[in-house]
Design a protein around this motif. Structure first.
Motif, PDB file in Angstrom:
ATOM      1  N   LYS A 193       0.835  -1.199   0.000  1.00 11.37           N
ATOM      2  CA  LYS A 193       0.000   0.000   0.000  1.00 11.37           C
ATOM      3  C   LYS A 193       0.878   1.261   0.000  1.00 11.37           C
ATOM      4  N   GLN A 194       1.952   1.246   0.740  1.00 10.86           N
ATOM      5  CA  GLN A 194       2.845   2.412   0.783  1.00 10.86           C
ATOM      6  C   GLN A 194       3.535   2.632  -0.558  1.00 10.86           C
ATOM      7  N   SER A 195       3.997   1.531  -1.172  1.00  6.11           N
ATOM      8  CA  SER A 195       4.742   1.674  -2.432  1.00  6.11           C
ATOM      9  C   SER A 195       3.837   2.099  -3.572  1.00  6.11           C
ATOM     10  N   GLN A 196       2.567   1.674  -3.543  1.00  9.37           N
ATOM     11  CA  GLN A 196       1.636   1.997  -4.618  1.00  9.37           C
ATOM     12  C   GLN A 196       0.830   3.256  -4.329  1.00  9.37           C
ATOM     13  N   ILE A 197       0.968   3.801  -3.192  1.00 10.30           N
ATOM     14  CA  ILE A 197       0.251   5.011  -2.760  1.00 10.30           C
ATOM     15  C   ILE A 197      -1.251   4.804  -2.974  1.00 10.30           C
ATOM     16  N   ILE A 198      -1.809   3.796  -2.216  1.00  4.24           N
ATOM     17  CA  ILE A 198      -3.226   3.443  -2.356  1.00  4.24           C
ATOM     18  C   ILE A 198      -4.020   4.195  -1.298  1.00  4.24           C
ATOM     19  N   SER A 199      -5.133   4.775  -1.724  1.00  4.00           N
ATOM     20  CA  SER A 199      -6.023   5.477  -0.798  1.00  4.00           C
ATOM     21  C   SER A 199      -6.906   4.456  -0.094  1.00  4.00           C
ATOM     22  N   SER A 200      -6.994   4.593   1.223  1.00  5.11           N
ATOM     23  CA  SER A 200      -7.838   3.676   1.992  1.00  5.11           C
ATOM     24  C   SER A 200      -9.311   3.879   1.687  1.00  5.11           C
ATOM     25  N   LYS A 201      -9.676   5.026   1.099  1.00  3.83           N
ATOM     26  CA  LYS A 201     -11.076   5.268   0.743  1.00  3.83           C
ATOM     27  C   LYS A 201     -11.450   4.525  -0.526  1.00  3.83           C
ATOM     28  N   LYS A 202     -10.470   4.259  -1.369  1.00  6.11           N
ATOM     29  CA  LYS A 202     -10.739   3.591  -2.632  1.00  6.11           C
ATOM     30  C   LYS A 202     -10.756   2.079  -2.464  1.00  6.11           C
ATOM     31  N   ASN A 223      -0.885  -6.947  -9.014  1.00  7.83           N
ATOM     32  CA  ASN A 223      -1.668  -7.051 -10.252  1.00  7.83           C
ATOM     33  C   ASN A 223      -3.112  -6.622 -10.023  1.00  7.83           C
ATOM     34  N   SER A 224      -3.689  -7.044  -8.849  1.00 11.35           N
ATOM     35  CA  SER A 224      -5.070  -6.631  -8.554  1.00 11.35           C
ATOM     36  C   SER A 224      -5.165  -5.114  -8.445  1.00 11.35           C
ATOM     37  N   LEU A 225      -4.150  -4.477  -7.854  1.00 15.04           N
ATOM     38  CA  LEU A 225      -4.153  -3.021  -7.726  1.00 15.04           C
ATOM     39  C   LEU A 225      -4.059  -2.346  -9.084  1.00 15.04           C
ATOM     40  N   LYS A 226      -3.223  -2.922  -9.976  1.00 14.81           N
ATOM     41  CA  LYS A 226      -2.982  -2.284 -11.259  1.00 14.81           C
ATOM     42  C   LYS A 226      -4.156  -2.447 -12.221  1.00 14.81           C
ATOM     43  N   TYR A 227      -4.709  -3.696 -12.274  1.00 17.81           N
ATOM     44  CA  TYR A 227      -5.649  -4.001 -13.348  1.00 17.81           C
ATOM     45  C   TYR A 227      -7.064  -4.314 -12.873  1.00 17.81           C
ATOM     46  N   GLY A 228      -7.257  -4.532 -11.597  1.00 17.22           N
ATOM     47  CA  GLY A 228      -8.583  -4.964 -11.137  1.00 17.22           C
ATOM     48  C   GLY A 228      -9.529  -3.826 -10.857  1.00 17.22           C
ATOM     49  N   GLY A 277      -9.792   3.280 -13.182  1.00 12.95           N
ATOM     50  CA  GLY A 277     -10.440   4.546 -12.857  1.00 12.95           C
ATOM     51  C   GLY A 277     -10.512   4.743 -11.353  1.00 12.95           C
ATOM     52  N   ASN A 278     -11.658   5.195 -10.900  1.00 13.33           N
ATOM     53  CA  ASN A 278     -11.877   5.407  -9.456  1.00 13.33           C
ATOM     54  C   ASN A 278     -12.724   4.292  -8.821  1.00 13.33           C
ATOM     55  N   ARG A 279     -12.703   3.133  -9.461  1.00 17.91           N
ATOM     56  CA  ARG A 279     -13.505   1.995  -8.969  1.00 17.91           C
ATOM     57  C   ARG A 279     -13.055   1.605  -7.555  1.00 17.91           C
ATOM     58  N   LYS A 280     -14.017   1.447  -6.659  1.00 20.41           N
ATOM     59  CA  LYS A 280     -13.734   1.025  -5.289  1.00 20.41           C
ATOM     60  C   LYS A 280     -13.844  -0.503  -5.177  1.00 20.41           C
ATOM     61  N   ASN A 324     -12.746  -8.115  -5.702  1.00 24.09           N
ATOM     62  CA  ASN A 324     -14.069  -7.986  -6.330  1.00 24.09           C
ATOM     63  C   ASN A 324     -14.025  -6.971  -7.470  1.00 24.09           C
ATOM     64  N   GLY A 325     -12.850  -7.022  -8.168  1.00 18.98           N
ATOM     65  CA  GLY A 325     -12.655  -6.092  -9.291  1.00 18.98           C
ATOM     66  C   GLY A 325     -13.262  -6.613 -10.583  1.00 18.98           C
ATOM     67  N   VAL A 326     -12.659  -6.176 -11.736  1.00 19.02           N
ATOM     68  CA  VAL A 326     -13.246  -6.483 -13.054  1.00 19.02           C
ATOM     69  C   VAL A 326     -12.914  -7.890 -13.506  1.00 19.02           C
ATOM     70  N   GLY A 327     -11.931  -8.559 -12.883  1.00 17.67           N
ATOM     71  CA  GLY A 327     -11.591  -9.924 -13.240  1.00 17.67           C
ATOM     72  C   GLY A 327     -10.787 -10.000 -14.520  1.00 17.67           C
ATOM     73  N   LEU A 328     -10.673 -11.218 -15.083  1.00 19.16           N
ATOM     74  CA  LEU A 328      -9.915 -11.488 -16.299  1.00 19.16           C
ATOM     75  C   LEU A 328     -10.861 -11.837 -17.425  1.00 19.16           C
TER      76      LEU A 328
END
Length: 712
Positions: free
Chosen positions: A584-593, A623-628, A631-634, A656-660
């Motif tokens: 999370k720190q390396s990818q700078i992920i927002s906890s709200k997203k 990979n889930s962070l990059k492609y799943g 946009g601003n999908r939570k 629970n992202g867009v999948g493959l």
């Protein structure tokens, strides 16, 4: 005048002669006779009266009744009757009792009225009275004896008619004795109309001898019936006395005794111990089958009349004889005596013997009886056991319930520095150097409860040196004793202490190695980040960043091991939590997203499992962070750990992202770095990886139970 006087004298002479005649007649009779006037004054007293009472006639004439005899009920009774005769002028006979010269005498007294008063004849019936009383007493005693008998006694004539019965016979049919007279015996007791088929009374009449039979009545009772013929003076049978005894209880007792006898025979024939009975001279009167076989005789009866001298050596037989004679003399038994038997062929066996005095019904000692158990094998085992205890290098002792030494071997004497004689005067508290008395007491309670224990403690030698010992102890409840083996572990404790010191040094070195490895990786990471600042190519920069993440992933493992108490294993759940935080720190992920969730069991794995597994999970989560989540999908990324019953580790990494896409294949895709993940899981870790793309993406990693075993 003279003529008239002479005539009168002549006329009185026959009268005087007549009176003299009757006086002499009265004096000559042996019965007492006396005469009284109307006032009951004595007018005549014959010689028999004088002889009986000791009172002379001259002392009685003119005297009143009570002048001679005291006022007693008997005297007053006589006075009453005399006056009645005077009044009624009718004779009366009665019996009265007088005490004369200190004796109680009985008299039959007949009083007759006369012209001038009474004539009284007295007959001494004391002897007749006494004989009658004797007969009466005899009849009473006979009746009392017969009525007191528990046997049924009936006297009957030759036609079985009852003449007389005792109380028991009448009560047996709930009747009075008088109501049985004249009735037939078989009607009363057998309820029959004719004579019984088996009748000892009828047989006694026929044979003129006593006859006896045992008969069981329909109510289940058994009777012993005896018939005694009764003959008159001429020898003819005039009746029979029937004596009947209820022997039901006796029969039952005999039956019970028979069963007990059978049980005794079963015991004597089957018990393996040696059982024997001897008379006052120590001769066998009975032996059981086991002892007969021991004596090498076929039939136990062959031992009857023989003694131990017929089967053993002189020395052993003599000792046994003396022991038995002492029992007979003192009445004191011999209990659990262990003795060696020496046979004529010089073979030796051992038995544990108990001998008791044998008494008759009156309590007199009439012999002895005993039980001996062959303990030869036990004695041999004890001998072997003694050799083992004597030769073992470990110490051994036996303690009583108070902790006192009862036995100790030479090994422990050498170990502790005391002699055997010294230790046998001591107790545990004298040599215990570590535990306090109350702690020892608690340990003893524990040993008694569970029967055994094994622990380490310290003992104090005679020279005051302390040695470390290992104790193995067993409690024997029947003996209330403790059997203890002691091993000197002083050298082992020193070696263990040295090993612990070596391990401590090794631990310090390993921790230092982990720390330096982590620091070196962080230096490499810092160098990569520094170099990436001067690169303008985005793809190269991304590659540098991925390499940096993998290096930090490996550094995190070394950091966790450095902080852990266990330098071989790492808590996988904690490691993944820290790894997710790092991502999370390396990818700078927002906890709200996006939210991250790690759940499941705490599983410990080795370092060579944790590093490749951490790199694989890092790749899947990145990979889930990059492609799943474009946009601003939570959404949510979840990692679940589970250890199956087969000890296999299952790790689910899902989102629970867009999948493959439906046509996605791991081996053909080179952009997601999944080829490396597959190699790490399936080749390096010998596991399996699979995925599902439905309402998001789910990766499942399955590792076998060998995951905790180090790999080379």
């Amino acid at each position: 005048m003279n003529t008239s006087h002479k005539k009168r004298k002549k006329a009185e002479r026959p009268l005087l002669e007549s009176e003299e005649f009757y006086r002499e007649l009265a004096n000559s009779i042996t019965d007492v006779f006396f005469a009284m006037d109307e006032k009951l004054r004595y007018t005549y007293w014959n010689r028999a009266s004088e002889k009986l009472t000791g009172i002379s006639a001259k002392d009685t004439i003119g005297k009143y009744l009570y002048d001679l005899f005291p006022h007693t009920p008997h005297t007053r009774n006589a006075e009453k009757i005399y006056r009645k005769v005077l009044k009624t002028q009718r004779p009366h006979t009665f019996v009265n009792e007088y005490q004369i010269k200190g004796k109680n005498l009985f008299f039959e007294i007949s009083a007759y009225p006369t012209k001038h008063g009474l004539s009284v004849f007295v007959k001494d019936i004391t002897e007749r009275k006494q004989m009658k009383q004797v007969l009466l007493n005899s009849e009473r005693e006979k009746s009392a004896i017969l009525n007191a008998m528990s046997e049924l006694v009936a006297y009957q004539d030759t036609n079985h008619n009852i003449i007389w019965t005792n109380k028991a016979a009448a009560q047996s049919v709930n009747e009075n004795a008088e109501n049985l007279q004249g009735r037939k015996c078989y009607e009363i007791w057998a309820g029959k109309e004719n004579e019984c088929e088996i009748c000892p009374v009828a047989e006694a009449i026929k044979t003129e001898k006593m006859q006896q039979e045992e008969i069981t009545t329909p109510d289940g009772r058994t009777w012993s019936i005896r018939g005694y013929p009764v003959k008159n003076k001429t020898g003819n049978i005039i009746g029979v006395i029937e004596v009947t005894l209820n022997i039901t209880e006796r029969k039952q007792i005999e039956e019970s005794l028979g069963k007990e006898r059978d049980l005794l025979n079963v015991l004597m024939n089957n018990v393996l111990d040696f059982i024997y009975f001897k008379d006052i001279k120590s001769r066998f009167i009975r032996v059981n089958k086991a002892l007969a076989q021991k004596f090498n005789i076929i039939n136990p009866g062959q031992a009857v009349g023989k003694t131990d001298f017929d089967f053993f050596t002189e020395e052993h037989a003599r000792q046994a004889f003396e022991d038995e004679q002492k029992i007979i003399q003192t009445g004191h038994p011999v209990v659990d005596l262990e003795e060696k038997e020496t046979w004529p062929d010089r073979q030796e066996t051992w038995v544990s013997t108990t001998k008791m005095p044998m008494r008759d019904e009156t309590g007199n000692i009439v012999g002895t009886f005993g039980i001996s158990r062959d303990i030869t094998e036990r004695k041999r085992a004890e001998y072997k056991y003694g050799l083992i205890i004597k030769t073992t290098l470990d110490g051994f002792w036996i303690n009583d319930s108070k902790g006192r030494f009862l036995e100790v071997n030479e090994s422990y004497c050498s170990m502790i520095g005391y002699t055997r004689e010294e230790l046998l005067t001591m107790s545990i508290t004298d040599i215990e150097a570590l535990e306090k008395p109350d702690e020892t007491a608690q340990r003893i309670k524990k040993i008694i409860k569970q029967g055994h224990d094994r622990f380490e403690t310290q003992h104090r030698r005679k020279d005051s040196k302390i040695i470390d010992v290992e104790i193995s102890i067993n409690y024997v409840p029947m003996e209330r004793q403790y059997f203890v083996f002691v091993r000197n572990i002083t050298d082992r404790k020193l070696a263990e202490e040295q090993i612990q010191n070596d391990l401590h040094e090794k631990e310090i070195l390993i921790r230092e190695l982990y720390h330096r490895t982590k620091n070196n990786m962080q230096v490499i990471s810092s160098m990569l980040k520094l170099k990436a600042r001067y690169i303008r190519n985005k793809e190269v920069t991304a590659t540098f960043k991925e390499i940096d993440n993998k290096i930090l992933t490996m550094a995190l493992v070394h950091q966790k091991l450095y902080e852990s108490r266990d330098l071989s294993h790492i808590n996988l759940k904690e490691y993944i939590n820290d790894l997710v935080s790092l991502i999370k720190q390396s990818q700078i992920i927002s906890s709200k997203k996006l939210t991250f969730l790690t759940e499941g069991e705490d599983v410990n794995v080795l370092i060579d499992t944790a590093i490749p597994l951490g790199i694989a999970i890092n790749e899947l989560v990145t990979n889930s962070l990059k492609y799943g989540f474009p946009g601003n999908r939570k959404g949510e990324i979840k990692i679940h750990l589970q250890l199956t019953e087969k000890k296999e580790l299952v790790i689910d990494v899902s989102d629970n992202g867009v999948g493959l896409s439906k046509d996605f294949e791991i081996q053909k895709d080179v952009h997601l770095g999944l080829k490396m993940v597959t190699d790490l899981i399936e080749h390096q870790l010998q596991g399996k990886i699979s995925f599902k793309s439905k309402q998001g993406l789910q990766w499942q990693i399955l590792l076998k139970k060998e995951l905790n075993k180090p790999r080379i």
